[in-house]
Scaffold this active site. Structure first.
Site, PDB file in Angstrom:
ATOM      1  N   SER A  10       0.856  -1.187   0.000  1.00 13.70           N
ATOM      2  CA  SER A  10       0.000   0.000   0.000  1.00 13.70           C
ATOM      3  C   SER A  10       0.889   1.233   0.000  1.00 13.70           C
ATOM      4  CB  SER A  10      -0.878   0.002   1.256  1.00 13.70           C
ATOM      5  OG  SER A  10      -1.531   1.235   1.393  1.00 13.70           O
ATOM      6  N   HIS A  14      -1.431   6.591   6.162  1.00 10.41           N
ATOM      7  CA  HIS A  14      -2.210   6.341   7.383  1.00 10.41           C
ATOM      8  C   HIS A  14      -2.108   4.859   7.763  1.00 10.41           C
ATOM      9  CE1 HIS A  14      -5.422   6.883  10.313  1.00 10.41           C
ATOM     10  NE2 HIS A  14      -5.959   5.778   9.843  1.00 10.41           N
ATOM     11  N   ASP A  73      -7.185  -6.832   2.723  1.00 13.31           N
ATOM     12  CA  ASP A  73      -8.416  -6.479   2.020  1.00 13.31           C
ATOM     13  C   ASP A  73      -9.531  -6.496   3.052  1.00 13.31           C
ATOM     14  OD1 ASP A  73      -9.800  -5.630  -0.176  1.00 13.31           O
ATOM     15  OD2 ASP A  73     -10.167  -7.624  -0.997  1.00 13.31           O
ATOM     16  N   PHE A 156     -14.485   7.114   8.098  1.00 16.76           N
ATOM     17  CA  PHE A 156     -14.642   7.162   6.639  1.00 16.76           C
ATOM     18  C   PHE A 156     -15.401   5.927   6.189  1.00 16.76           C
ATOM     19  CE2 PHE A 156     -10.741   5.051   7.787  1.00 16.76           C
ATOM     20  CZ  PHE A 156     -10.745   3.915   6.995  1.00 16.76           C
ATOM     21  N   GLY A 157     -15.634   5.819   4.883  1.00 16.13           N
ATOM     22  CA  GLY A 157     -16.313   4.624   4.364  1.00 16.13           C
ATOM     23  C   GLY A 157     -17.693   4.445   4.978  1.00 16.13           C
ATOM     24  N   LYS A 179     -12.095   3.183  17.931  1.00 14.97           N
ATOM     25  CA  LYS A 179     -12.151   2.348  16.723  1.00 14.97           C
ATOM     26  C   LYS A 179     -10.849   1.565  16.532  1.00 14.97           C
ATOM     27  CE  LYS A 179     -12.615   2.324  11.748  1.00 14.97           C
ATOM     28  NZ  LYS A 179     -12.685   3.033  10.476  1.00 14.97           N
TER      29      LYS A 179
END
Length: 203
Positions: A10, A14, A73, A156-157, A179
């Site tokens: 990646s 972050h 993933d 997000f998401g 989280k």
């Protein structure tokens, strides 16, 4: 003990920082794929499961660099929708869909469904390709329900829609600190730390 190189499939800074903080104290150097000269390498996620997509990403990077390679993933699996959006979570409302468009589509699909029937789980799978090219996968799961409307402005998401079991608040209401302790990613990364501790101990 020699320091091990860990390459993350990646370029997301972050994500890299999160992995560094989880693996703190271990004799490892965590690098992004960009830092090892593979910025241009984009792996097409065209497999049928999270596991297969994560393994594909890790293997492709592993072929082009030395060290331990990690790829992950993540998907949101809603029981009432037979596991959708699943592996298509990031592009549920279309190839270049925004978070908002994906959330709107999910709410529409669950329009007449009561809250107690909106059970779902977030799943993160991490694939590791070791230096001998053997492969391991680790999974983190966080269970919850899909809210009737978006709540909270953090995250997000699908965070504004995912009510976490035991908290009765969405990820977007709970904020990053909580989280990062209880999420599917946090759980998968904890498994990763244990796995790497075992691997390094056997060296």
């Amino acid at each position: 003990m020699l320091q091990k190189r860990i390459i993350v499939a990646s370029g997301n800074t972050h994500k890299i920082e999160e992995i560094k903080s989880i693996l703190k104290g271990l004799p490892v150097e965590v690098l992004s794929k960009n830092e090892v000269g593979l910025k241009e390498l984009e792996v097409v996620e065209d497999r049928e499961t999270l596991e297969e997509n994560a393994i594909k990403k890790a293997k492709e990077i592993s072929e082009k660099t030395e060290g331990i390679v990690l790829a992950d993933d993540t998907g949101l699996f809603v029981d009432k929708l037979n596991g959708e959006p699943g592996i298509y979570s990031a592009r549920y409302a279309g190839e270049d869909a925004t978070y908002l468009e994906n959330n709107k589509k999910l709410l529409k699909e669950l329009e007449d469904t009561k809250l107690e029937q909106r059970t779902a789980e977030f799943r993160t799978v991490i694939a590791i390709v070791l230096e001998d090219k053997s492969i391991k996968t680790l999974t983190g799961i966080c269970k919850g329900r899909i809210a009737l409307e978006p709540k909270g402005d953090k995250g997000f998401g699908y965070d504004p829609l995912f009510i976490v079991d035991g908290y009765d608040k969405t990820f977007a209401q709970l904020g990053e600190d909580i989280k990062n302790k209880i999420s599917h990613r946090a759980r998968a990364l904890e498994e990763l730390r244990k796995e790497l501790e075992d691997i390094l101990k056997d060296e």
